[in-house]
Structures are given as structure tokens and as C-alpha cells.
Design a protein around this motif. Structure first.
Motif, PDB file in Angstrom:
ATOM      1  N   ALA A   5      -1.016   3.873  10.677  1.00 39.27           N
ATOM      2  CA  ALA A   5      -1.162   2.956   9.537  1.00 39.27           C
ATOM      3  C   ALA A   5       0.226   2.656   8.994  1.00 39.27           C
ATOM      4  O   ALA A   5       1.014   3.583   8.740  1.00 39.27           O
ATOM      5  N   VAL A   6       0.553   1.382   8.855  1.00 44.37           N
ATOM      6  CA  VAL A   6       1.898   0.989   8.435  1.00 44.37           C
ATOM      7  C   VAL A   6       1.831  -0.036   7.311  1.00 44.37           C
ATOM      8  O   VAL A   6       0.870  -0.803   7.202  1.00 44.37           O
ATOM      9  N   ASP A   7       2.864  -0.023   6.497  1.00 44.28           N
ATOM     10  CA  ASP A   7       2.969  -0.993   5.405  1.00 44.28           C
ATOM     11  C   ASP A   7       4.437  -1.352   5.241  1.00 44.28           C
ATOM     12  O   ASP A   7       5.329  -0.585   5.599  1.00 44.28           O
ATOM     13  N   GLY A   8       4.679  -2.548   4.708  1.00 42.70           N
ATOM     14  CA  GLY A   8       6.044  -3.012   4.524  1.00 42.70           C
ATOM     15  C   GLY A   8       6.503  -3.961   5.603  1.00 42.70           C
ATOM     16  O   GLY A   8       7.707  -4.220   5.756  1.00 42.70           O
ATOM     17  N   LEU A   9       5.550  -4.510   6.365  1.00 41.77           N
ATOM     18  CA  LEU A   9       5.895  -5.493   7.389  1.00 41.77           C
ATOM     19  C   LEU A   9       6.221  -6.835   6.730  1.00 41.77           C
ATOM     20  O   LEU A   9       5.601  -7.198   5.732  1.00 41.77           O
ATOM     21  N   PRO A  10       7.158  -7.583   7.278  1.00 41.71           N
ATOM     22  CA  PRO A  10       7.359  -8.948   6.792  1.00 41.71           C
ATOM     23  C   PRO A  10       6.264  -9.853   7.360  1.00 41.71           C
ATOM     24  O   PRO A  10       5.646  -9.530   8.371  1.00 41.71           O
ATOM     25  N   ALA A  11       5.995 -10.958   6.675  1.00 39.99           N
ATOM     26  CA  ALA A  11       5.111 -11.958   7.270  1.00 39.99           C
ATOM     27  C   ALA A  11       5.679 -12.284   8.645  1.00 39.99           C
ATOM     28  O   ALA A  11       6.843 -12.694   8.774  1.00 39.99           O
ATOM     29  N   SER A  12       4.888 -12.076   9.700  1.00 39.92           N
ATOM     30  CA  SER A  12       5.489 -11.964  11.030  1.00 39.92           C
ATOM     31  C   SER A  12       5.877 -13.283  11.672  1.00 39.92           C
ATOM     32  O   SER A  12       6.854 -13.351  12.399  1.00 39.92           O
ATOM     33  N   GLY A  13       5.111 -14.332  11.451  1.00 33.80           N
ATOM     34  CA  GLY A  13       5.447 -15.603  12.071  1.00 33.80           C
ATOM     35  C   GLY A  13       5.306 -15.555  13.582  1.00 33.80           C
ATOM     36  O   GLY A  13       4.730 -14.641  14.148  1.00 33.80           O
ATOM     37  N   MET A  55       0.852  -1.192   0.000  1.00 35.04           N
ATOM     38  CA  MET A  55       0.000   0.000   0.000  1.00 35.04           C
ATOM     39  C   MET A  55       0.888   1.241   0.000  1.00 35.04           C
ATOM     40  O   MET A  55       1.671   1.440   0.917  1.00 35.04           O
ATOM     41  N   PRO A  56       0.802   2.111  -1.040  1.00 32.66           N
ATOM     42  CA  PRO A  56       1.658   3.298  -1.092  1.00 32.66           C
ATOM     43  C   PRO A  56       1.407   4.236   0.084  1.00 32.66           C
ATOM     44  O   PRO A  56       0.323   4.250   0.678  1.00 32.66           O
ATOM     45  N   GLU A  57       2.425   5.053   0.399  1.00 28.80           N
ATOM     46  CA  GLU A  57       2.320   5.966   1.532  1.00 28.80           C
ATOM     47  C   GLU A  57       1.159   6.933   1.373  1.00 28.80           C
ATOM     48  O   GLU A  57       0.472   7.280   2.338  1.00 28.80           O
ATOM     49  N   LEU A  58       0.913   7.375   0.114  1.00 26.06           N
ATOM     50  CA  LEU A  58      -0.203   8.273  -0.141  1.00 26.06           C
ATOM     51  C   LEU A  58      -1.527   7.643   0.271  1.00 26.06           C
ATOM     52  O   LEU A  58      -2.414   8.307   0.804  1.00 26.06           O
ATOM     53  N   GLU A  59      -1.678   6.348   0.008  1.00 28.15           N
ATOM     54  CA  GLU A  59      -2.912   5.663   0.383  1.00 28.15           C
ATOM     55  C   GLU A  59      -3.050   5.552   1.892  1.00 28.15           C
ATOM     56  O   GLU A  59      -4.163   5.626   2.422  1.00 28.15           O
ATOM     57  N   LEU A  60      -1.953   5.367   2.600  1.00 26.94           N
ATOM     58  CA  LEU A  60      -2.001   5.353   4.061  1.00 26.94           C
ATOM     59  C   LEU A  60      -2.494   6.694   4.589  1.00 26.94           C
ATOM     60  O   LEU A  60      -3.337   6.759   5.491  1.00 26.94           O
ATOM     61  N   ASP A  61      -1.984   7.794   4.007  1.00 20.21           N
ATOM     62  CA  ASP A  61      -2.416   9.124   4.432  1.00 20.21           C
ATOM     63  C   ASP A  61      -3.901   9.326   4.153  1.00 20.21           C
ATOM     64  O   ASP A  61      -4.625   9.892   4.983  1.00 20.21           O
ATOM     65  N   ALA A  62      -4.363   8.874   2.975  1.00 17.52           N
ATOM     66  CA  ALA A  62      -5.775   9.037   2.620  1.00 17.52           C
ATOM     67  C   ALA A  62      -6.668   8.229   3.552  1.00 17.52           C
ATOM     68  O   ALA A  62      -7.750   8.684   3.949  1.00 17.52           O
ATOM     69  N   LEU A  63      -6.219   7.030   3.918  1.00 20.89           N
ATOM     70  CA  LEU A  63      -6.982   6.192   4.836  1.00 20.89           C
ATOM     71  C   LEU A  63      -7.215   6.923   6.156  1.00 20.89           C
ATOM     72  O   LEU A  63      -8.339   6.960   6.666  1.00 20.89           O
ATOM     73  N   LEU A  64      -6.169   7.523   6.691  1.00 18.38           N
ATOM     74  CA  LEU A  64      -6.294   8.197   7.982  1.00 18.38           C
ATOM     75  C   LEU A  64      -7.008   9.545   7.852  1.00 18.38           C
ATOM     76  O   LEU A  64      -7.696   9.974   8.785  1.00 18.38           O
ATOM     77  N   ALA A  65      -6.869  10.202   6.694  1.00 17.19           N
ATOM     78  CA  ALA A  65      -7.573  11.467   6.495  1.00 17.19           C
ATOM     79  C   ALA A  65      -9.079  11.265   6.548  1.00 17.19           C
ATOM     80  O   ALA A  65      -9.832  12.160   6.956  1.00 17.19           O
ATOM     81  N   GLY A  66      -9.540  10.064   6.153  1.00 13.70           N
ATOM     82  CA  GLY A  66     -10.968   9.766   6.173  1.00 13.70           C
ATOM     83  C   GLY A  66     -11.470   9.220   7.494  1.00 13.70           C
ATOM     84  O   GLY A  66     -12.673   8.971   7.649  1.00 13.70           O
ATOM     85  N   ALA A  67     -10.578   9.027   8.462  1.00 11.45           N
ATOM     86  CA  ALA A  67     -10.980   8.469   9.767  1.00 11.45           C
ATOM     87  C   ALA A  67     -11.815   9.481  10.540  1.00 11.45           C
ATOM     88  O   ALA A  67     -11.556  10.686  10.507  1.00 11.45           O
ATOM     89  N   THR A  68     -12.824   8.991  11.253  1.00 12.22           N
ATOM     90  CA  THR A  68     -13.704   9.881  12.006  1.00 12.22           C
ATOM     91  C   THR A  68     -14.051   9.298  13.372  1.00 12.22           C
ATOM     92  O   THR A  68     -14.086   8.079  13.550  1.00 12.22           O
ATOM     93  N   VAL A  69     -14.299  10.183  14.313  1.00 10.64           N
ATOM     94  CA  VAL A  69     -14.884   9.831  15.614  1.00 10.64           C
ATOM     95  C   VAL A  69     -16.192  10.594  15.699  1.00 10.64           C
ATOM     96  O   VAL A  69     -16.218  11.825  15.578  1.00 10.64           O
ATOM     97  N   ASP A  70     -17.292   9.873  15.893  1.00  6.45           N
ATOM     98  CA  ASP A  70     -18.610  10.482  15.943  1.00  6.45           C
ATOM     99  C   ASP A  70     -18.701  11.487  17.093  1.00  6.45           C
ATOM    100  O   ASP A  70     -18.213  11.210  18.194  1.00  6.45           O
ATOM    101  N   PRO A  71     -19.298  12.651  16.863  1.00  3.16           N
ATOM    102  CA  PRO A  71     -19.467  13.614  17.958  1.00  3.16           C
ATOM    103  C   PRO A  71     -20.174  13.012  19.174  1.00  3.16           C
ATOM    104  O   PRO A  71     -19.937  13.448  20.311  1.00  3.16           O
ATOM    105  N   LEU A 116       9.855   0.384   6.896  1.00  5.32           N
ATOM    106  CA  LEU A 116       8.428   0.528   7.179  1.00  5.32           C
ATOM    107  C   LEU A 116       7.902   1.886   6.705  1.00  5.32           C
ATOM    108  O   LEU A 116       8.509   2.921   6.942  1.00  5.32           O
ATOM    109  N   ARG A 117       6.763   1.868   6.017  1.00  5.52           N
ATOM    110  CA  ARG A 117       6.075   3.100   5.627  1.00  5.52           C
ATOM    111  C   ARG A 117       4.996   3.387   6.665  1.00  5.52           C
ATOM    112  O   ARG A 117       4.236   2.492   7.046  1.00  5.52           O
ATOM    113  N   VAL A 118       4.908   4.648   7.088  1.00  2.89           N
ATOM    114  CA  VAL A 118       4.062   4.993   8.233  1.00  2.89           C
ATOM    115  C   VAL A 118       3.252   6.256   7.938  1.00  2.89           C
ATOM    116  O   VAL A 118       3.760   7.219   7.364  1.00  2.89           O
ATOM    117  N   ALA A 119       1.994   6.240   8.339  1.00  6.17           N
ATOM    118  CA  ALA A 119       1.184   7.451   8.421  1.00  6.17           C
ATOM    119  C   ALA A 119       0.541   7.462   9.804  1.00  6.17           C
ATOM    120  O   ALA A 119       0.225   6.403  10.343  1.00  6.17           O
TER     121      ALA A 119
END
Length: 241
Positions: free
Chosen positions: A32-40, A1-17, A229-232
């Protein structure tokens, strides 16, 4: 998942009033992170981290009962606020602290890391597999019709939250019931997870500095197993919705 997509995912996050109306002191740090190895399974470093968390929990519980620890008491009060009975449905932090004397669970490397960080920083912390996630995370007060994919008596079932219950969800359904009580099966972290969403919950007396420190610690342990690791990240509060 590209870093831009991680940012967009979090930009759309909401907490209801309605959630902030229930607890104006609530804050959440989303990572939000991407680039993890299969953890085992748990490795030597993760085992040492879990052992440190177990020792820290035992020390904390020597001083006072678990329900009197400030962060645990705050979450018990929050649960009562939406009608849950905290002695029957324990927040994830309390559940882990109660298990520390007999040993924290060993699940897989990612889950073991975030469980240990949760105990060490005394905040509820959850993880979701982003490849199974649909849309951005939302924290809402449920209508009661939302689907929750879980297991009961060893069989896969679909349950529904109580009306007014605080739940995390994506575009498909509930991903975690009762704020931070039980995560769903569909988006749970597995040994094959390579992209993840981590949710770090805070109520007073936890400060924003303490919440940020927990996030920094979690990322440090993740970067040990994934140096590229890519992080947003995003903090949501009543003041910064």
C-alpha cells in the motif's frame, strides 16, 4: 493517507482458508503506497522499462510455449481448481506475455510500471486506487451474489462471479475476478491516482525471495516518480495468515 492508515488497511487484509485449501502454496505480497504524483502518460523511463519487459518476454517465449512457462502453468492449474477454463480466461501474467510480441499496452504510468514488473518477474500483479477502495482487501471464494462493476460492449454493467470463484473484494464488492483475471472499473488506477494498493500473487515455483524481489523492484520504480513515497507492506501465506 497517513502511514498509520496504510498499516491498518493491510492489518485487516485476509485470505479465506478456503483459498489456501485450494492452493496451500499460495502467497500474496500486498503493498500500500501513498504520495504518488498524478501519473499521466508513459514517460521515457517507463517506456524503457516496458521495452525491457517486452524483450524479456520474447526471450522466454523462444524457449517454450507460454502455457509451459512454470508460473503460467501453475496459474492455469489453479484456475481449473475453481472451475475456470484457463484457455478462455487467462491469468494476467499469461495475458501480458501473449501480448509482448506485438507490444505491451500503454495505459498510464502507474499501470505501465506494474505491468512491466509483472512480466519481468513473471508473477501476476494488480493495482487498485485506494481512494476508491472501501475497507481492507479480502481474497475469498465467492458466493455468487457479490457485485462486480465492469464494462461489456462499451457499457457499464454490474456482473457477479460464479459460486466458488476466487475473487478479490473490498467492503463494497469484487475488485478483481478469478484471482487475477479482470479488475473492476470502480477501483482501477487512473492518471489521477495518488494512493494505490498493489497485489503480487505467487504460486510454486515462485519462491518468497523472488516474490520479495518483485516487490522491491516495483517500489524502486515508484520511488523514481515519488521520492517521498509512504509505504506499508505485508506478506500473507498459509504459514503466516
Amino acid at each position: 493517507m497517513p502511514e498509520l492508515e496504510l498499516d491498518a488497511l493491510l492489518a485487516g487484509a485476509t485470505v479465506d482458508p478456503a483459498v489456501f485449501a485450494l492452493r496451500p502454496d499460495y502467497r500474496v505480497l500486498l503493498l500500500a503506497v501513498d504520495g504518488l504524483p498524478a501519473s499521466g502518460p508513459c514517460d521515457e523511463a517507463t517506456e524503457a522499462l516496458l521495452a525491457n519487459a517486452e524483450a524479456a518476454a520474447r526471450t522466454a517465449l523462444e524457449e517454450r510455449p507460454v502455457e509451459e512457462i512454470g508460473q503460467v502453468a501453475a496459474w492455469r492449474e489453479a484456475y481449473r481448481g475453481f472451475g475456470a477454463k484457463p484457455q478462455r480466461t487467462r491469468n494476467s501474467l499469461e495475458a501480458l506475455l501473449r501480448r509482448a510480441s506485438s507490444g505491451l499496452p500503454r495505459v498510464n504510468r502507474l499501470t505501465d510500471i506494474y505491468n512491466a514488473v509483472s512480466v519481468l518477474h513473471q508473477i501476476p500483479l494488480g493495482g487498485e486506487d485506494l481512494d476508491q477502495y472501501v475497507g481492507s482487501p479480502r481474497l475469498i471464494r465467492a458466493e455468487g451474489t457479490e457485485p462486480f462493476d465492469t464494462v461489456a460492449d462499451g457499457a457499464a454493467v454490474v456482473e457477479h462471479p460464479e459460486p466458488g470463484e476466487v475473487v478479490w473484494c473490498d467492503a463494497v464488492g469484487v475488485t478483481c475476478r478469478r484471482w487475477n483475471w479482470r479488475q473492476g472499473r470502480r477501483t482501477q488506477l487512473t492518471a489521477a491516482t495518488t494512493a494505490a494498493l498493489f497485489i503480487l500473487d505467487a504460486l510454486d515455483p515462485v519462491t518468497e525471495e523472488q516474490l520479495a524481489a518483485a516487490g522491491t523492484d516495483l517500489l524502486a520504480h515508484l520511488r523514481r516518480i515519488a521520492p517521498e513515497l509512504r509505504v506499508a507492506q505485508r506478506l500473507i501465506s498459509a504459514q503466516a495468515p
